[in-house]
Each structure stands twice: as structure tokens, then as C-alpha cells.
Design an enzyme around this catalytic site. Structure first.
Site, PDB file in Angstrom:
ATOM      1  N   CYS A   2     -35.591  -1.136  -3.514  1.00 34.67           N
ATOM      2  CA  CYS A   2     -35.274  -2.532  -3.779  1.00 34.67           C
ATOM      3  C   CYS A   2     -33.761  -2.627  -3.996  1.00 34.67           C
ATOM      4  O   CYS A   2     -33.137  -1.725  -4.552  1.00 34.67           O
ATOM      5  CB  CYS A   2     -35.956  -3.113  -5.003  1.00 34.67           C
ATOM      6  SG  CYS A   2     -37.740  -3.061  -4.929  1.00 34.67           S
ATOM      7  N   ARG A  27     -32.246  -0.637   1.317  1.00 34.78           N
ATOM      8  CA  ARG A  27     -32.999  -0.194   0.148  1.00 34.78           C
ATOM      9  C   ARG A  27     -34.440  -0.699   0.151  1.00 34.78           C
ATOM     10  O   ARG A  27     -35.246  -0.299  -0.696  1.00 34.78           O
ATOM     11  CB  ARG A  27     -32.295  -0.671  -1.131  1.00 34.78           C
ATOM     12  CG  ARG A  27     -30.890  -0.113  -1.293  1.00 34.78           C
ATOM     13  CD  ARG A  27     -30.281  -0.617  -2.570  1.00 34.78           C
ATOM     14  NE  ARG A  27     -31.011  -0.151  -3.725  1.00 34.78           N
ATOM     15  CZ  ARG A  27     -30.799   0.984  -4.377  1.00 34.78           C
ATOM     16  NH1 ARG A  27     -29.841   1.777  -3.974  1.00 34.78           N
ATOM     17  NH2 ARG A  27     -31.517   1.315  -5.412  1.00 34.78           N
ATOM     18  N   TRP A  74     -38.796  -3.347  -1.788  1.00 41.27           N
ATOM     19  CA  TRP A  74     -39.615  -2.261  -1.226  1.00 41.27           C
ATOM     20  C   TRP A  74     -40.846  -2.218  -2.112  1.00 41.27           C
ATOM     21  O   TRP A  74     -40.761  -1.847  -3.281  1.00 41.27           O
ATOM     22  CB  TRP A  74     -38.844  -0.944  -1.276  1.00 41.27           C
ATOM     23  CG  TRP A  74     -39.552   0.180  -0.567  1.00 41.27           C
ATOM     24  CD1 TRP A  74     -39.507   0.459   0.767  1.00 41.27           C
ATOM     25  CD2 TRP A  74     -40.384   1.184  -1.160  1.00 41.27           C
ATOM     26  NE1 TRP A  74     -40.266   1.566   1.046  1.00 41.27           N
ATOM     27  CE2 TRP A  74     -40.812   2.035  -0.117  1.00 41.27           C
ATOM     28  CE3 TRP A  74     -40.817   1.454  -2.456  1.00 41.27           C
ATOM     29  CZ2 TRP A  74     -41.642   3.130  -0.339  1.00 41.27           C
ATOM     30  CZ3 TRP A  74     -41.643   2.545  -2.676  1.00 41.27           C
ATOM     31  CH2 TRP A  74     -42.052   3.376  -1.622  1.00 41.27           C
ATOM     32  N   ASN A 100     -35.474  -3.516 -10.009  1.00 42.92           N
ATOM     33  CA  ASN A 100     -35.641  -2.385  -9.103  1.00 42.92           C
ATOM     34  C   ASN A 100     -36.148  -1.223  -9.942  1.00 42.92           C
ATOM     35  O   ASN A 100     -35.540  -0.884 -10.951  1.00 42.92           O
ATOM     36  CB  ASN A 100     -34.282  -2.039  -8.470  1.00 42.92           C
ATOM     37  CG  ASN A 100     -34.285  -0.671  -7.812  1.00 42.92           C
ATOM     38  OD1 ASN A 100     -35.290  -0.254  -7.262  1.00 42.92           O
ATOM     39  ND2 ASN A 100     -33.163   0.018  -7.877  1.00 42.92           N
ATOM     40  N   GLY A 101     -37.281  -0.628  -9.546  1.00 41.90           N
ATOM     41  CA  GLY A 101     -37.821   0.504 -10.304  1.00 41.90           C
ATOM     42  C   GLY A 101     -39.290   0.294 -10.580  1.00 41.90           C
ATOM     43  O   GLY A 101     -39.957  -0.493  -9.900  1.00 41.90           O
ATOM     44  N   GLU A 476     -35.912  19.241  10.214  1.00 45.24           N
ATOM     45  CA  GLU A 476     -35.106  18.025  10.201  1.00 45.24           C
ATOM     46  C   GLU A 476     -35.304  17.224  11.497  1.00 45.24           C
ATOM     47  O   GLU A 476     -35.408  16.000  11.475  1.00 45.24           O
ATOM     48  CB  GLU A 476     -33.625  18.392   9.989  1.00 45.24           C
ATOM     49  CG  GLU A 476     -32.639  17.246  10.050  1.00 45.24           C
ATOM     50  CD  GLU A 476     -32.903  16.127   9.026  1.00 45.24           C
ATOM     51  OE1 GLU A 476     -33.727  16.309   8.133  1.00 45.24           O
ATOM     52  OE2 GLU A 476     -32.284  15.051   9.172  1.00 45.24           O
ATOM     53  N   LYS A 480     -36.708  13.422  11.632  1.00 41.93           N
ATOM     54  CA  LYS A 480     -35.944  12.316  12.248  1.00 41.93           C
ATOM     55  C   LYS A 480     -36.814  11.574  13.260  1.00 41.93           C
ATOM     56  O   LYS A 480     -36.847  10.355  13.294  1.00 41.93           O
ATOM     57  CB  LYS A 480     -34.736  12.871  12.988  1.00 41.93           C
ATOM     58  CG  LYS A 480     -33.368  12.924  12.486  1.00 41.93           C
ATOM     59  CD  LYS A 480     -32.730  12.072  11.492  1.00 41.93           C
ATOM     60  CE  LYS A 480     -33.392  11.855  10.192  1.00 41.93           C
ATOM     61  NZ  LYS A 480     -32.721  12.328   8.991  1.00 41.93           N
ATOM     62  N   GLU A 483     -39.507   9.524  11.456  1.00 39.32           N
ATOM     63  CA  GLU A 483     -38.969   8.403  10.680  1.00 39.32           C
ATOM     64  C   GLU A 483     -38.619   7.204  11.539  1.00 39.32           C
ATOM     65  O   GLU A 483     -38.911   6.077  11.169  1.00 39.32           O
ATOM     66  CB  GLU A 483     -37.658   8.830   9.987  1.00 39.32           C
ATOM     67  CG  GLU A 483     -37.828   9.610   8.734  1.00 39.32           C
ATOM     68  CD  GLU A 483     -36.493   9.788   8.035  1.00 39.32           C
ATOM     69  OE1 GLU A 483     -35.572  10.378   8.646  1.00 39.32           O
ATOM     70  OE2 GLU A 483     -36.377   9.356   6.887  1.00 39.32           O
ATOM     71  N   HIS A 499     -50.377  31.784  14.285  1.00 32.92           N
ATOM     72  CA  HIS A 499     -51.354  31.807  13.192  1.00 32.92           C
ATOM     73  C   HIS A 499     -52.106  30.483  13.072  1.00 32.92           C
ATOM     74  O   HIS A 499     -52.736  30.237  12.052  1.00 32.92           O
ATOM     75  CB  HIS A 499     -50.655  32.151  11.877  1.00 32.92           C
ATOM     76  CG  HIS A 499     -49.987  33.494  11.896  1.00 32.92           C
ATOM     77  ND1 HIS A 499     -50.707  34.664  11.911  1.00 32.92           N
ATOM     78  CD2 HIS A 499     -48.681  33.847  11.964  1.00 32.92           C
ATOM     79  CE1 HIS A 499     -49.861  35.693  11.966  1.00 32.92           C
ATOM     80  NE2 HIS A 499     -48.624  35.220  12.007  1.00 32.92           N
ATOM     81  N   LYS A 598     -33.647   3.603   1.679  1.00 34.68           N
ATOM     82  CA  LYS A 598     -32.546   4.567   1.691  1.00 34.68           C
ATOM     83  C   LYS A 598     -32.482   5.382   0.403  1.00 34.68           C
ATOM     84  O   LYS A 598     -32.222   6.575   0.426  1.00 34.68           O
ATOM     85  CB  LYS A 598     -31.229   3.802   1.885  1.00 34.68           C
ATOM     86  CG  LYS A 598     -30.004   4.676   2.031  1.00 34.68           C
ATOM     87  CD  LYS A 598     -29.880   5.181   3.433  1.00 34.68           C
ATOM     88  CE  LYS A 598     -28.710   6.114   3.627  1.00 34.68           C
ATOM     89  NZ  LYS A 598     -28.905   6.945   4.824  1.00 34.68           N
TER      90      LYS A 598
HETATM   91  O1  M6R Z   1     -30.462  10.285  -1.337  1.00 32.28           O
HETATM   92  P1  M6R Z   1     -31.159  11.583  -1.088  1.00 32.28           P
HETATM   93  O2  M6R Z   1     -30.392  12.517  -0.260  1.00 32.28           O
HETATM   94  O3  M6R Z   1     -31.607  12.227  -2.379  1.00 32.28           O
HETATM   95  O4  M6R Z   1     -32.488  11.199  -0.313  1.00 32.28           O
HETATM   96  C1  M6R Z   1     -33.496  12.136  -0.099  1.00 32.28           C
HETATM   97  C2  M6R Z   1     -34.507  11.632   0.908  1.00 32.28           C
HETATM   98  O5  M6R Z   1     -35.143  10.485   0.418  1.00 32.28           O
HETATM   99  C3  M6R Z   1     -33.859  11.312   2.248  1.00 32.28           C
HETATM  100  O6  M6R Z   1     -33.208  12.420   2.780  1.00 32.28           O
HETATM  101  C4  M6R Z   1     -34.936  10.823   3.243  1.00 32.28           C
HETATM  102  O7  M6R Z   1     -35.767  11.872   3.608  1.00 32.28           O
HETATM  103  C5  M6R Z   1     -34.269  10.170   4.442  1.00 32.28           C
HETATM  104  N1  M6R Z   1     -35.107   9.110   4.895  1.00 32.28           N
HETATM  105  C6  M6R Z   1     -33.995  11.115   5.545  1.00 32.28           C
HETATM  106  O8  M6R Z   1     -33.610  10.534   6.731  1.00 32.28           O
END
Ligand code: M6R
Length: 603
Positions: A2, A27, A74, A100-101, A476, A480, A483, A499, A598
Site C-alpha cells: 500500500c 506498492r 494492496w 499501510n500494514g 532468478e 522473473k 512474476e 532425481h 514492490k
Molecule cells: O525489497 P526487498 O529486496 O527486500 O524485496 C524482496 C522481495 O520482495 C523482492 O525481491 C521480490 O521478490 C521482487 N518482486 C522480485 O522481483
């Protein structure tokens, strides 16, 4: 998650609030709303979906008034509906609040408030806060907020306005970020710096337990003990123009292409910094282990460091998923060095794991992109990545700069522990200086990856395989793709494939295989043969143009050869480009993928 904003000044608040929300949209983007004080009451506009929808609504029915608050959501408690959208109002329509929270004791508080006659309009945990502040308000909004938040458990950042005190905004922070800016003619609060950078670069980052009251030209701050605190401001180096897309189609595309510069800035900053880590020599010599704590992409950076650092430092090094670490009674103590990696510096899972380690006496280092973030403030030492503002929700340049910063940190630790001589250190640093150039060369694969994306964008699954140092990169790459394109992707250490995961392979399964001449090359070739034998569709990223590899593969992307520690950085680039172009072709919302935020400030 948020995004929240507040403004008190002389201009039309609605436009400034909406502009701030747009800059915080990464956010969360399930719903949005603004509330503005107009003629002794609060006027409200809320909408479901993105801020563009709110804008459309405000164009039809604008709000006037020069003090207000805004929110982009969010969803946690309650679906993304109009009723659940913020701001929330008190019963008389005089008080508005954004949050937010998560308020963990919201059920109990709600029952008590309902018993006292409060009527709730949403399913959110946040709404309890507005009723609590309403009960406490006797003309002093800051006092009311302070008394209200004392009753709340969990994590929050809030901003409130009241029609009886129309020139002020009041904020409070516990666990979720909040930043303030004050000018002679305006006062602003927001979850994150980008919302304020168009107004000022002098920002005050609130600490946990802080309550702040802002009016144009004036600021009052109280700490968790209720006592008045000195207000201090940090200067943020980011240019507000960073928040524009330039000629790129998406922020993520721009941010991928900014990586050479970001890596160079991170290197320059670290190499020219005269500050050490601030630890005594004997503390580093006596370390019994290093634990790297992080989530998501930052965890993958931690895994790369695990592979590189353990032989370098000669002690156990392990990367841990922060959300698991805290709850499993981990072995960590005064001789442990804990490195928390988080671009935002506010990820609650990482923060809580970090605090757990700190409470057990560990020495701590934070690696973050955000000046003044919670992790940075709480760590014994901080190391900044200089990626600049990253707006795409999927991390790109913050990841490569984490890799750069961690490489540097590893070398410094090895040197401090007497495992790397000054000459060896200097030679390694010279190699590291090649990172920006190598990233630029890796970006030359863009065209080839666009072509590849045309070929594969219709697939529903994808496997990513690699060994050794490249295994975290396979993770990674898969993250990506998931996501931003919503294609199901899995990663495995390629030696592990036989395995179990090998059962998935047939001619319909694309397999992205990462192989480097620096890393278990022959073993990796053997694993490729295994995929080929099952007619898997092999896309190979390699730094050797080897005819054997070409024969085995359906597609080959040749990358520049790099010294071994830089190999992960080079391979990151095509993985990002592959995911990006696939998502672009599929027409997903690349910069704001569904369900993501984010900065993840809930556990
Ligand atoms: O702000 P941070 O680096 O702690 O965030 C960690 C993860 O939430 C962040 O890397 C998330 O996996 C992203 N969506 C990756 O693209």
C-alpha cells in the site's frame, strides 16, 4: 505494501495527492482513494482498480481543498472493493485516515469498538484505527493518533487529517515506512521517497514509534516514549526525472538498460568510501559463520554470495529465506555476521529475521538501495547499492547492484580476515571494475532475446537449469518469468534433475540451461545431454561458442566471457530480457504485475 500520501499546503491537494499515488503505485494497485478537507468536512473519492480509474472519477467530480490524504491499496483484509478502499472516515465525516500494514489485534479492537457504538463500513483491519482516533480526538490530532496507535498491535504507517484542524497532517509509524518533507509553503508525508522528490529532496525518515505533525513550514516529532524528538533530514540524491520512462516502453525495460550505470555507481561509491565496516579486526577474525538473510530476488543475490564467499572466507556461509529463519530457532550468536539484503530495506520478513539475529548478539550489515530505510538504521554497518530509483515491481538493476555490492563486501571481509593479501585484493578489484562494461556487452543480446521471446511466448511452462554459481541465477530467471509473464517456471540445480524433475521433460517443455566455462562445464554438458535425450526444447545461455553445445541445443545465446565472480552478473541480463520480452508480447502489466507489490511490509 500500500502507498500512502498526505499533503497540507496552498495548492489544490487532490492533484498533488494523485501525483504522489502514481509514484507509489508500485506498492499496490487494487484500489485507490483520496480525501480532502473542504468547508469543515471531509470529501472523499475512491475507486476499485488502478489510479487511472480514480483519476477518471476525479475528472468528473473534482475535490477542492488544500489538505488531504491518499492511498493506493494492496489488499490484505477484505477484497479490493469500494467499501474496503481507503481513506476511511469516522462517523461524522470529519476525520479521514489511510493505513499501510496490518493491525494484528483488529478483531478484538473491532468488537470493542462496535460494543461502544461504532459503525463499520469495511472489512479491513485498517478501519479500527479511524474509530480509535475518533474516540481519542479532543482537538489535538497528534495526541489522538498517539493514544490510538498505543492500542494497536502489528505493523503500520498511517496518515490522518481532521476537518477541525484543516492545516495539518499527522502521521505515525511502526514497522511500515513513512517519510516526511517540509517546505515553507507545504508539508508532505508518504510511504516512500518517490512521492516527494518532485517537491523536495530533503526528507525525514520516521523511526518505529514516531508520531509526526506537519503544517506548511513546521514539523513536530514525538518518539515512542511520547517525548519530543529532534527532527533530522537526509538529502536524497535521486533526480525526479528518474521517475520518467524516457523512450522505453516500460520502466522495467529502462531499468534493465540502466544496469551498466547502476553497477558503475555502486562500484564508485564503495571503492571511494573511506569508511570501513566499523567492526574491530578481531571481531572479523573470530567470526564463526556468515548468514545472509533476504527474500525473493534479494535472496538469490544472497545465494550467489554463499557460493562465492564460503571458499573465500573459510567459514560456513549460508543464505537463508528470511521468513523461514526467524521461526526455526536458528544457530546464530555473537560470533556470527548477519548480512541482511533488501533493496527496499523495509521488507518485514527480512527485518524481523534480522532483529531475531541481532537479539542473539550477531554483528549486522545491511545491503540496501534506500537511504534511511529501517534495515540501514538498525544495522551495525550499511552498504548501499546505488541503483537509483527502481519503479518496475520486478527487481532488475537493484539485483545486479546487490551482486556488485556483495562481491565487494566478500573481498573486504576476506582481506580483513587475512585470507586475501592487499595485492590479491587490488587485482580482484580491478576485475570487478569490468562489471559495467560486461553488462553493456550482455545487453547486446537484446535483439536475439526478442526473437527468442517471439518463439516461446505461447508456452505455459518453462524449466531453468544450472549448476554451481549459476544455480541461483536459474532461480532468478524463473522468478522473473513467473512474476511478469505469469508463465509457470521452475528452477533446479541441473544435477538434481535426474532425481525427479526429468519426468517433466518432453518436446513441449522449454528448458533454459545456463552453462559457463568457469563452472562445472563438463558436468553441465552431461545434464544437457540428458535433456536432449528426452527431446526437451533446449535454450542455452553460454559464454563459450562450443559446437557441442550448438549441436545439443535448439537455441544458443552467447554471452561475453567474464572472470568467475562476474559470471552471475553477466547471465542476469539475458534472463531479465527474456522474461521482459515474453511478458511484453503477452501484453501483461510488466511494471505492475498482478498481485505483487514492490515493498512487502506484511509477514
Ligand atoms: O525489497 P526487498 O529486496 O527486500 O524485496 C524482496 C522481495 O520482495 C523482492 O525481491 C521480490 O521478490 C521482487 N518482486 C522480485 O522481483
Amino acid at each position: 505494501m500500500c502507498g500512502i500520501v498526505g499533503y497540507a499546503g496552498q495548492k489544490n491537494a487532490q492533484d498533488i495527492l494523485v501525483d504522489g499515488l502514481v509514484r507509489l503505485e508500485y506498492r499496490g494497485y487494487d484500489s485507490a482513494g483520496v480525501a480532502v478537507i473542504e468547508d469543515g468536512t471531509v470529501s472523499l473519492a475512491r475507486s476499485v482498480g488502478k489510479i487511472a480509474e480514480l483519476r477518471r472519477q476525479l475528472a468528473k467530480g473534482p475535490l477542492s481543498g488544500t489538505t488531504g490524504i491518499g492511498h493506493t491499496r494492496w489488499a490484505t483484509h477484505g477484497a479490493p472493493t469500494w467499501d474496503n478502499a481507503h481513506p476511511h472516515l469516522d462517523c461524522q465525516g470529519k476525520l479521514a485516515l489511510v493505513h499501510n500494514g496490518i493491525i494484528e489485534n483488529h478483531r478484538l479492537l473491532r468488537e470493542e469498538l462496535v460494543a461502544r457504538g461504532h459503525i463499520f463500513h469495511s472489512e479491513t483491519d485498517s478501519e479500527v484505527l479511524v474509530h480509535l482516533v475518533e474516540e481519542q480526538f479532543r482537538g489535538d490530532l497528534a495526541e489522538a493518533v498517539r493514544a490510538a496507535v498505543r492500542q494497536a498491535e502489528g505493523a503500520f504507517a498511517i496518515v490522518a487529517v481532521h476537518a477541525d484542524v484543516p492545516e495539518e497532517i499527522v502521521g505515525a509509524r511502526l514497522g511500515s515506512p513513512l517519510v516526511a518533507g517540509v517546505l515553507p509553503e507545504a508539508a508532505l508525508l508518504a510511504s516512500d521517497a518517490p512521492a516527494l522528490l518532485g517537491h523536495t529532496r530533503e526528507l525525514c525518515f520516521l523511526e518505529d514509534g514516531d508520531v509526526i505533525r506537519l503544517r506548511p513550514g513546521s514539523v513536530e516529532l514525538w518518539g515512542s516514549d511520547g517525548k519530543v524528538k529532534q527532527v533530522s533530514f537526509d538529502t536524497i540524491p535521486w533526480d525526479p526525472l528518474t521517475a520518467e520512462r524516457g523512450g522505453y516502453r516500460h520502466f522495467m525495460e529502462k531499468e534493465i538498460h540502466e544496469q551498466p550505470q547502476a553497477a558503475a555507481d555502486t562500484l564508485r561509491d564503495q571503492l571511494h568510501s573511506s569508511e570501513g565496516l566499523g567492526f574491530m579486526e578481531h571481531e572479523l577474525a573470530e567470526l564463526d559463520q556468515v548468514v545472509l538473510l533476504a527474500c525473493g530476488t534479494s535472496y538469490h543475490a544472497g545465494l550467489v554470495a554463499e557460493y562465492l564467499w564460503e571458499p573465500l572466507l573459510g567459514i560456513p556461509v549460508r543464505a537463508e529465506i528470511a521468513s523461514e529463519f526467524r521461526y526455526r530457532c536458528p544457530y546464530v550468536g555473537p560470533k556470527s555476521l548477519v548480512v541482511a539484503i533488501s533493496q527496499s530495506g523495509e521488507t518485514l520478513d527480512t527485518l524481523m529475521a534480522f532483529r531475531e539475529a541481532k537479539s542473539r548478539g550477531a554483528r549486522t550489515v545491511a545491503v540496501s538501495n534506500i537511504v534511511g530505510s529501517a534495515l540501514v538504521r538498525e544495522a551495525d554497518a550499511a552498504l548501499y547499492t546505488r541503483a537509483g530509483l527502481e519503479i518496475g515491481v520486478a527487481a532488475s538493476k537493484t539485483f545486479t547492484t546487490q551482486l556488485v555490492a556483495l562481491l565487494l563486501l566478500g573481498l573486504r571481509l576476506a582481506n580483513a580476515r587475512g585470507r586475501l593479501s592487499e595485492e590479491q585484493l587490488a587485482a580482484q578489484l580491478d576485475e570487478l571494475a569490468r562489471a559495467p562494461g560486461l553488462i553493456s556487452q550482455a545487453l547486446d543480446t537484446d535483439k536475439a532475446l526478442q526473437t527468442l521471446a517471439q518463439q516461446y511466448h505461447g508456452k505455459s511452462d518453462c524449466l531453468y537449469l544450472a549448476r554451481g554459481l549459476l544455480y541461483p541465477l536459474a532461480m532468478e530467471g524463473a522468478l522473473k518469468l513467473k512474476e511478469i509473464s505469469y508463465i509457470h517456471a521452475e528452477s533446479y540445480a541441473s544435477g538434481e534433475m535426474k532425481h525427479g524433475p526429468i519426468a517433466l521433460i518432453d518436446e513441449k517443455m522449454p528448458v533454459v540451461f545456463l552453462v559457463s566455462c568457469c563452472e562445472l562445464y563438463d558436468k553441465a554438458l552431461g545434464n544437457m545431454e540428458e535433456v536432449r535425450a528426452r527431446r526437451g526444447d533446449l535454450i542455452v545461455l553460454t559464454d563459450t561458442d562450443d559446437p557441442t553445445v550448438r549441436k545439443l541445443s535448439d537455441n544458443v545465446i552467447v554471452l561475453p566471457k567474464a572472470p568467475r565472480p562476474l559470471v552471475p552478473i553477466v547471465y542476469t541480463v539475458p534472463l531479465q530480457l527474456f522474461a521482459y520480452h515474453i511478458a511484453r508480447i503477452r501484453g501483461t502489466d510488466v511494471d505492475q504485475p498482478r498481485n505483487l507489490a514492490k515493498t512487502v511490509t506484511v509477514e
